[in-house]
Design a protein around this motif. Structure first.
Motif, PDB file in Angstrom:
ATOM      1  N   GLU A 571      10.529 -37.328  31.737  1.00 58.04           N
ATOM      2  CA  GLU A 571      10.846 -35.906  31.750  1.00 58.04           C
ATOM      3  C   GLU A 571      12.366 -35.719  31.814  1.00 58.04           C
ATOM      4  N   LEU A 572      12.825 -34.632  31.240  1.00 64.49           N
ATOM      5  CA  LEU A 572      14.259 -34.349  31.238  1.00 64.49           C
ATOM      6  C   LEU A 572      14.708 -33.921  32.634  1.00 64.49           C
ATOM      7  N   SER A 573      15.969 -34.210  32.939  1.00 61.35           N
ATOM      8  CA  SER A 573      16.566 -33.660  34.153  1.00 61.35           C
ATOM      9  C   SER A 573      16.733 -32.160  33.996  1.00 61.35           C
ATOM     10  N   GLU A 574      17.016 -31.467  35.086  1.00 61.58           N
ATOM     11  CA  GLU A 574      17.189 -30.015  35.002  1.00 61.58           C
ATOM     12  C   GLU A 574      18.357 -29.658  34.096  1.00 61.58           C
ATOM     13  N   ASP A 575      19.469 -30.400  34.196  1.00 58.99           N
ATOM     14  CA  ASP A 575      20.620 -30.132  33.320  1.00 58.99           C
ATOM     15  C   ASP A 575      20.271 -30.388  31.863  1.00 58.99           C
ATOM     16  N   ALA A 576      19.552 -31.492  31.620  1.00 58.01           N
ATOM     17  CA  ALA A 576      19.182 -31.813  30.239  1.00 58.01           C
ATOM     18  C   ALA A 576      18.200 -30.775  29.690  1.00 58.01           C
ATOM     19  N   GLN A 577      17.291 -30.295  30.546  1.00 59.42           N
ATOM     20  CA  GLN A 577      16.340 -29.279  30.113  1.00 59.42           C
ATOM     21  C   GLN A 577      17.058 -27.982  29.746  1.00 59.42           C
ATOM     22  N   ASP A 578      18.049 -27.598  30.569  1.00 59.11           N
ATOM     23  CA  ASP A 578      18.834 -26.396  30.256  1.00 59.11           C
ATOM     24  C   ASP A 578      19.574 -26.561  28.942  1.00 59.11           C
ATOM     25  N   TYR A 580      18.759 -28.548  26.495  1.00 59.04           N
ATOM     26  CA  TYR A 580      17.755 -28.561  25.422  1.00 59.04           C
ATOM     27  C   TYR A 580      17.384 -27.146  24.997  1.00 59.04           C
ATOM     28  N   GLU A 581      17.133 -26.294  25.965  1.00 61.69           N
ATOM     29  CA  GLU A 581      16.723 -24.917  25.655  1.00 61.69           C
ATOM     30  C   GLU A 581      17.840 -24.152  24.953  1.00 61.69           C
ATOM     31  N   GLU A 582      19.091 -24.359  25.395  1.00 63.64           N
ATOM     32  CA  GLU A 582      20.227 -23.668  24.764  1.00 63.64           C
ATOM     33  C   GLU A 582      20.408 -24.134  23.323  1.00 63.64           C
ATOM     34  N   GLU A 583      20.374 -25.451  23.101  1.00 62.59           N
ATOM     35  CA  GLU A 583      20.602 -25.979  21.758  1.00 62.59           C
ATOM     36  C   GLU A 583      19.428 -25.669  20.834  1.00 62.59           C
ATOM     37  N   LEU A 584      18.199 -25.639  21.406  1.00 60.27           N
ATOM     38  CA  LEU A 584      17.034 -25.285  20.596  1.00 60.27           C
ATOM     39  C   LEU A 584      17.150 -23.841  20.090  1.00 60.27           C
ATOM     40  N   GLU A 585      17.571 -22.943  20.989  1.00 57.43           N
ATOM     41  CA  GLU A 585      17.725 -21.539  20.601  1.00 57.43           C
ATOM     42  C   GLU A 585      18.760 -21.398  19.488  1.00 57.43           C
ATOM     43  N   GLU A 586      19.879 -22.106  19.607  1.00 52.76           N
ATOM     44  CA  GLU A 586      20.906 -22.064  18.573  1.00 52.76           C
ATOM     45  C   GLU A 586      20.375 -22.627  17.249  1.00 52.76           C
ATOM     46  N   PHE A 587      19.608 -23.713  17.338  1.00 54.53           N
ATOM     47  CA  PHE A 587      19.063 -24.346  16.125  1.00 54.53           C
ATOM     48  C   PHE A 587      18.119 -23.403  15.393  1.00 54.53           C
ATOM     49  N   LEU A 588      17.243 -22.734  16.127  1.00 57.41           N
ATOM     50  CA  LEU A 588      16.276 -21.833  15.508  1.00 57.41           C
ATOM     51  C   LEU A 588      16.972 -20.625  14.884  1.00 57.41           C
TER      52      LEU A 588
END
Length: 775
Positions: A571-578, A580-588
């Motif tokens: 599982e991702l760390s909390e920082d990595a999860q944050d 991930y969500e930011e970069e995913l939003e930018e990618f979409l």
């Protein structure tokens, strides 16, 4: 420079030993040593004025036990049990500050693998690894110390590395009274007093012993840290100079009462109390280089410590049904009400930039209640013992955190609450056992089975709200077999086979996510961990040298199963999860019509936990010698030597290594020269502990301790008064640590450094003058 100082110091000590030994022999040709003590109560004035040098006792136990009376250590005037243990075979201290000895490690294994007993009973302690800090018990409370190399069925089996039994003075064994007055002087000129008193005799229809000890505990040291970009040390990133002063007082007392009941019964009650009241003050000055900027920080810290250890126990033994029955009831508690705070005031290129502070307070209560029933009776030519131990443990810990940040330079520090974190761990054990023992003139044996059952309940809370609970049950069958052959009156072979156990560390059980616990990686505890177990072998040979001397060698091996190590949960760390969500939003947003499955993400940090991952092996050889040089015509010269070679093998997330913090070796060498015609004596002891290495996620550390040289000189006045002057750390030893730091597992494997740090601390020599008076 230090190597030259070491060589000079050791050469000087050995030269003194040789010169003193032969000089004293000429002065005291007619001196003789007294015969072994009788079985009557020992007179306490023999503790004050020792008529002869005391050597290691040769134990009659079938199990492998080394026994050392207080008199074995006392001429060097140890302050604590830790000061005593550092002289014994196979005992190391890794992680302790220089000139301090708290978490004892047998066979070089972490402190949690060593069981510490007081009067044969388990005690709660401060460590998350279930360890007990042996520097909390003053040496003056001790009758003798036993090194239990292998476990027996009638003792708790959580002693993979072995056990240390601290036997306190009891009313049945001592008679008389004495006072101890002393002064300690430290390298910075600080002078502290110490006081102790012990009395024992007939009272209240039985025998009563009471002791009290008050000693100021002081230690000042200096520390230097240099931090580089990598081990090439080409780029100095920052450095830090720190001074630390530990100043406080320890109060302790012990009480023992024994009375005969009827024709066969004996009732006893014993208790002890130790209070540690200490302030730790740190002042650091840090310089960091960031491109063209120079960041300077002043970091004051303060850590008031208020800890208490105490316990009380009652025992009743009586003859019944053709044997002896025993009931034991014990209660022990550890309390910690300490705090810690640290400020940081930063200046960039000489201009104030920021001030902030963090503080925390801990309230910990760790209690153990136990009850034991046992019965011994003869069966044919052997003795049968069977019984059961009940134990209830409750560990309740709450951390309260505070923070502060300044808006302008000079703002007063006003802390604001930053939340509370708590954990409650309760363990219930019922451990039945059976044991058969046979003793003959030549051959003795002991065979036993112990079945340990454990039920644990765990609760974790934040800000007084329960965040998680868990339960776990596990059982272990622990067989043991000990054999002893007395080949001759002087020669003995012993063989021990035993299974032992180590329960998980408390912090490994708590299901709480710790942000950035290992570099950038998070950690969560695993309450379903199984205990580690070990099948062990001890094979020893012992030879008596004359009347008092003993030489022994022991080989040990432990095959450890269910080893607990760090593992990646995936599982991702909390920082990595944050991230991930930011970069995913930018990618979409940038790629209309794409889905999450089209997004590629390379995380830099993960969530780790502890798990039972496999096996490990621990092995080594322990040698010890304790003897007068009677065969060389020097009966008043005693020499002491022990050496332990330590090794192990375990596989972690990177590869093969030794058990963390296992020193390669440890040895002690020393002598005592008695001058009977002058009513005086003197001696020296030298100790060297090998390097230790540890590797955890995102950090690798090598620890090196300098060489330790101690000396003493003693003058006796009649049969009731003695004065001793002792000196410790005469070579001004340092503790040097080498830190390899990384952000995550991938960087650690690739050797992509976040930081490489060299840290060294020194505390200087210390001197102690002690007077003892018996009355």
């Amino acid at each position: 420079m230090k190597k030259n100082l070491l060589a000079a110091g050791l050469s000087h000590a050995l030269a003194c030993a040789a010169f003193a030994s032969f000089t004293a022999t000429a002065l005291a040709q007619t001196a003789t040593q007294t015969p072994d003590g009788a079985s009557e109560a020992k007179q306490l004035d023999t503790i004050v004025v020792q008529g002869e040098i005391t050597y290691r006792n040769r134990s009659d136990d079938t199990a492998p036990v080394l026994s050392y009376d207080l008199e074995y250590f006392q001429r060097f005037e140890p302050s604590t049990v830790g000061d005593m243990l550092k002289r014994l075979p196979g005992v190391t201290f890794v992680g302790s500050d220089i000139m301090e000895f708290d978490g004892v490690m047998m066979r070089g294994m972490a402190a949690g693998y060593t069981q510490v007993l007081i009067n044969g009973k388990k005690m709660p302690g401060a460590g998350d690894d279930r360890s007990f800090w042996v520097d909390r018990i003053p040496a003056e409370m001790v009758d003798h110390i036993e090194i239990l190399r292998s476990t027996s069925a009638n003792r708790s089996g959580d002693a993979i590395a072995g056990a240390i039994n601290i036997v306190l003075r009891d009313a049945y064994a001592f008679d008389g009274s004495y006072l101890r007055l002393g002064l300690n002087r430290w390298y910075d000129g600080e002078v502290n007093p110490t006081f102790g008193a012990v009395t024992s005799g007939e009272a209240l229809g039985g025998r009563l012993l009471a002791g009290i000890n008050v000693q100021d505990r002081y230690r000042a040291k200096v520390k230097r840290s240099d931090r580089f970009g990598d081990p090439s040390m080409e780029e100095l990133v920052s450095f830090e100079d720190q001074t630390e002063v530990k100043d406080g007082r320890d109060y302790s007392a012990n009480l023992s009462y024994t009375a005969d009941v009827g024709e066969t019964g004996r009732f006893s009650i014993d208790g002890f109390y130790v209070k540690t009241d200490r302030d730790v003050k740190e002042v650091s000055h840090e310089i960091e280089f960031d491109d063209e900027d120079v960041i300077e920080a002043n970091v004051p810290g303060f850590n008031p410590i208020d800890q208490k250890n105490w316990g009380i126990g009652a025992e009743y033994r009586f003859d019944m049904a053709g044997g002896t029955t025993e009931f034991d009831l014990d209660y022990a508690k550890f309390e910690d009400n300490s705090a810690e705070r640290e400020e940081s005031h930063e200046y960039v290129n000489g201009e104030w930039d920021a001030s902030e502070a963090e503080a925390s307070a801990v309230q910990a209560d760790d209690t153990e209640t136990s009850f034991k029933i046992a019965h011994k009776r003869p069966v044919g030519g052997a003795e049968l013992e069977f019984g059961a131990d009940y134990r209830k443990k409750k560990r309740d810990v709450v951390y309260t955190n505070y923070e502060w940040e300044a808006e302008e330079e000079g703002d007063p520090v006003v802390y604001e609450l930053d939340g509370t974190v708590g954990s409650l761990i309760e363990e219930t054990r019922v451990d039945p056992y059976v044991m058969l023992t046979g003793k003959g003139e030549v051959f003795s044996w002991e065979a036993g089975l112990r079945y340990e059952t454990t039920k644990s309940d765990i609760r974790y809370s934040e800000d007084d709200e329960v965040e998680g609970t868990a339960s776990n049950d596990y059982n272990e069958l622990l067989p043991s077999l000990h054999l002893k052959w007395d080949l001759t009156d002087a020669d003995r072979i012993s063989l021990s086979l035993a299974k032992s156990v180590k329960r998980p560390n408390f912090n490994e059980l708590i299901p709480a996510v710790l942000d950035g616990e290992f570099g950038d990686n998070d950690y969560v505890g695993n309450p379903l961990l199984d205990p580690e177990t070990a099948n062990g072998i001890d094979l020893g040979f012992e030879h008596r040298l004359g009347k008092h001397g003993v030489i022994g060698v022991n080989f040990f091996y432990r095959d450890v199963k269910n080893l607990i190590e760090l593992v990646n949960t995936g599982e991702l760390s909390e920082d990595a999860q944050d991230t991930y969500e930011e970069e995913l939003e930018e990618f979409l947003e940038e790629n209309p019509g794409s889905t999450e499955d089209d997004f590629e993400f390379d995380p830099e940090s993960w969530l780790f936990t502890s798990a039972n991952v496999g096996d490990g092996k621990v092995y080594g050889v322990e040698f010890d010698l304790s003897t007068p040089l009677t065969a060389l015509g020097m009966p008043n010269t005693g020499v002491f030597l022990n050496y332990s070679y330590l090794n192990s093998k375990v596989t972690d997330f990177i590869g093969e290594r030794r058990f963390n913090d296992q020193a390669r070796s440890v040895y002690n060498i020393g002598f005592i020269q008695d001058l009977p015609s002058w009513a005086a004596s003197f001696g020296a002891t030298y100790r060297k502990q090998g390097d230790a290495f540890s590797r955890i996620l995102a950090e690798e550390v090598t620890v090196k301790y300098g060489d330790d040289l101690e000396v003493f000189v003693e003058k006796r006045f009649g049969k009731t008064l003695s004065v001793r002057l002792s000196a410790a750390n005469l070579l001004d030893a340092s503790k040097d640590e080498y830190f390899h730091k990384f952000d995550n597992e991938a960087d650690q494997i690739d050797r992509d450094y976040d930081e490489y740090e060299l840290e060294s601390e020194e505390a200087g020599p210390s001197y102690q003058l002690v007077m003892r008076w018996a009355f």
